[in-house]
Design a protein around this motif. Structure first.
Motif, short mmCIF file in Angstrom:
data_model
loop_
_atom_site.label_atom_id
_atom_site.label_comp_id
_atom_site.label_asym_id
_atom_site.label_seq_id
_atom_site.Cartn_x
_atom_site.Cartn_y
_atom_site.Cartn_z
N ALA A 1 0.83 -1.21 0.00
CA ALA A 1 0.00 0.00 0.00
C ALA A 1 0.87 1.26 0.00
N VAL A 2 1.96 1.24 0.74
CA VAL A 2 2.88 2.39 0.75
C VAL A 2 3.51 2.57 -0.63
N ILE A 3 3.96 1.48 -1.23
CA ILE A 3 4.57 1.55 -2.57
C ILE A 3 3.55 2.01 -3.60
N GLU A 4 2.31 1.52 -3.48
CA GLU A 4 1.25 1.93 -4.39
C GLU A 4 0.97 3.43 -4.27
N ALA A 5 0.99 3.96 -3.06
CA ALA A 5 0.76 5.39 -2.87
C ALA A 5 1.89 6.22 -3.46
N ILE A 6 3.12 5.75 -3.30
CA ILE A 6 4.26 6.49 -3.84
C ILE A 6 4.22 6.49 -5.36
N THR A 7 3.98 5.33 -5.98
CA THR A 7 3.92 5.28 -7.44
C THR A 7 2.73 6.06 -7.99
N SER A 8 1.64 6.07 -7.26
CA SER A 8 0.47 6.85 -7.70
C SER A 8 0.78 8.35 -7.65
N ALA A 9 1.49 8.77 -6.62
CA ALA A 9 1.86 10.19 -6.51
C ALA A 9 2.83 10.57 -7.63
N ILE A 10 3.78 9.71 -7.95
CA ILE A 10 4.73 10.00 -9.02
C ILE A 10 4.01 10.00 -10.38
N ALA A 11 3.09 9.05 -10.58
CA ALA A 11 2.35 8.99 -11.84
C ALA A 11 1.46 10.20 -12.03
N SER A 12 0.90 10.71 -10.94
CA SER A 12 0.03 11.89 -11.08
C SER A 12 0.82 13.14 -11.43
N LEU A 13 2.11 13.15 -11.13
CA LEU A 13 2.94 14.30 -11.52
C LEU A 13 3.14 14.36 -13.03
N PHE A 14 3.16 13.20 -13.68
CA PHE A 14 3.45 13.15 -15.11
C PHE A 14 2.20 13.03 -15.97
N SER A 15 1.03 13.03 -15.39
CA SER A 15 -0.17 12.91 -16.22
C SER A 15 -0.94 14.21 -16.30
#
Length: 91
Positions: free
Chosen positions: A77-91
């Motif tokens: 869940a922590v890794i999913e939150a981090i990758t989601s935050a990074i993905a939202s920066l580039f979309s």
């Protein structure tokens, strides 16, 4: 392989909090060294993740696997939150 178990949002948040506390105190111990506060944080995080499997009281092996499963679910869940935050920066 078992199907993924559906957990409530609060339980997933609690597991991720315990996993983040465990990872943070482990990193602190590796970088700074052992201290009573870091060891207490590790003990609290493992105990917190073990509460729900212990309450179900299905046996010792089930408690151990449930605790490990809760910690892994929290880490994911922590890794999913981090990758989601990074993905939202580039979309």
């Amino acid at each position: 392989m078992k199907k993924k178990v559906k957990r409530s949002r609060m339980r997933r948040a609690f597991n991720s909090l315990c996993a983040a506390l465990l990872m943070g105190s482990a990193i602190y111990i590796m970088a700074i060294g052992f201290s009573a506060v870091a060891m207490a944080a590790m003990a609290i995080s493992v105990a917190g993740a073990a509460v729900l499997p212990v309450q179900s009281s299905e046996g010792v092996l089930e408690v151990i696997t449930g605790t490990v499963e809760a910690m892994i679910d929290g880490v994911l869940a922590v890794i999913e939150a981090i990758t989601s935050a990074i993905a939202s920066l580039f979309s």
